[in-house]
Design an enzyme around this catalytic site. Structure first.
Site, PDB file in Angstrom:
ATOM      1  CB  CYS A  31      64.482-114.335 -49.368  1.00  7.22           C
ATOM      2  SG  CYS A  31      64.919-113.434 -50.868  1.00  7.22           S
ATOM      3  CE  LYS A  58      71.685-107.952 -45.874  1.00  6.52           C
ATOM      4  NZ  LYS A  58      71.712-106.925 -46.929  1.00  6.52           N
ATOM      5  CB  VAL A  71      69.814-114.560 -49.975  1.00  8.18           C
ATOM      6  CG1 VAL A  71      70.783-114.608 -48.823  1.00  8.18           C
ATOM      7  CG2 VAL A  71      68.500-113.904 -49.547  1.00  8.18           C
ATOM      8  CD  GLU A  84      71.685-109.664 -58.095  1.00  8.36           C
ATOM      9  OE1 GLU A  84      70.631-109.341 -58.673  1.00  8.36           O
ATOM     10  OE2 GLU A  84      71.967-109.303 -56.943  1.00  8.36           O
TER      11      GLU A  84
END
Length: 241
Positions: A31, A58, A71, A84
């Site tokens: 990510c 998840k 994430v 965030e």
């Protein structure tokens, strides 16, 4: 992003308390937003542990750590939770000692945030490419628009006349943008750097940064992840281990 432990999935038990003197980062290997947090953790030399979360499957408890189910999220030894990516990175820079990544001067800080807003006009199109690829749709029009906006951003960067986007040394703006640039290959837009000379020069400079080198993922591994991810395969998040 380094790590050999498989990601936690639905049904996995929640990890225990965070040890004193450390911080826990909940990440997903591939990510770009999670990599932002990892870059800051490494750049500032913050003692931390990583828990990888399977964002396609998840664990239920993860929503207690990150209510949006996204994430990165971080947890302190006091049980404090921050989530965030931009908020996480700002928190880490403000709370922990080491190199200050955010400019102290309010105007320079605002300038960096404005640069991020300019870049977001281009980078948001890359996620449209992902959606189009999932649906086997043509991406040429999106890529054309992306290049146009990236050229505009390159011109803004050129006027600053600094080696890094954020200034004379690597800073928060650079680390916030880098993970997207690192993934140009999987989006199929790596040739855009040939048409944006100032960003191309910055890209080469960032490749030498120690935090970037510590968190970078090999292009072939990113490609392998992305192929599985487009298929919705939950095993994609652990590709290569």
């Amino acid at each position: 992003m380094a790590g050999s432990t498989k990601s936690l999935v639905k049904g996995s038990p929640a990890p225990g308390p965070v040890p004193d003197g450390s911080i826990r980062a909940y990440l997903m290997r591939f990510c770009p937003f999670a990599q932002r947090a990892k870059l800051v953790l490494v750049a500032k030399g913050i003692k931390h542990e990583v828990v990888f979360v399977n964002t396609l499957n998840k664990p239920d408890w993860f929503f207690e750590k990150s209510p949006f189910g996204l994430v990165p999220a971080i947890e302190t030894s006091k049980g404090q939770l921050i989530y965030e990516s931009a908020i996480v990175c700002d928190y880490l820079d403000e709370v922990f000692p080491g190199k200050k990544l955010t400019p102290e001067d309010p105007f320079q800080n605002a300038q960096q945030k404005m640069l991020l807003e300019h870049f977001s006009k281009a980078s948001s199109l890359l996620f449209k490419i992902v959606g189009a690829k999932k649906n086997n749709e043509d991406t040429s029009a999106i890529k054309k628009e992306f290049l146009e906006k990236l050229i505009q951003f390159d011109q803004i960067v050129a006027k600053r006349n600094t080696p890094y986007i954020g200034g004379s040394s690597v800073s928060m703006a650079d680390y916030m943008m880098w993970p997207i640039f690192e993934r140009f290959g999987i989006f199929g837009v790596e040739d855009c750097l040939d048409k944006t000379p100032h960003l191309h020069q910055w890209y080469q400079l960032m490749l030498k940064d120690p935090a970037v080198q510590a968190t970078i993922t090999k292009p072939e591994v990113l490609e392998g992840f992305f192929k599985l991810y487009l298929q919705g395969n939950p095993e994609s998040v652990d590709y290569g281990i």
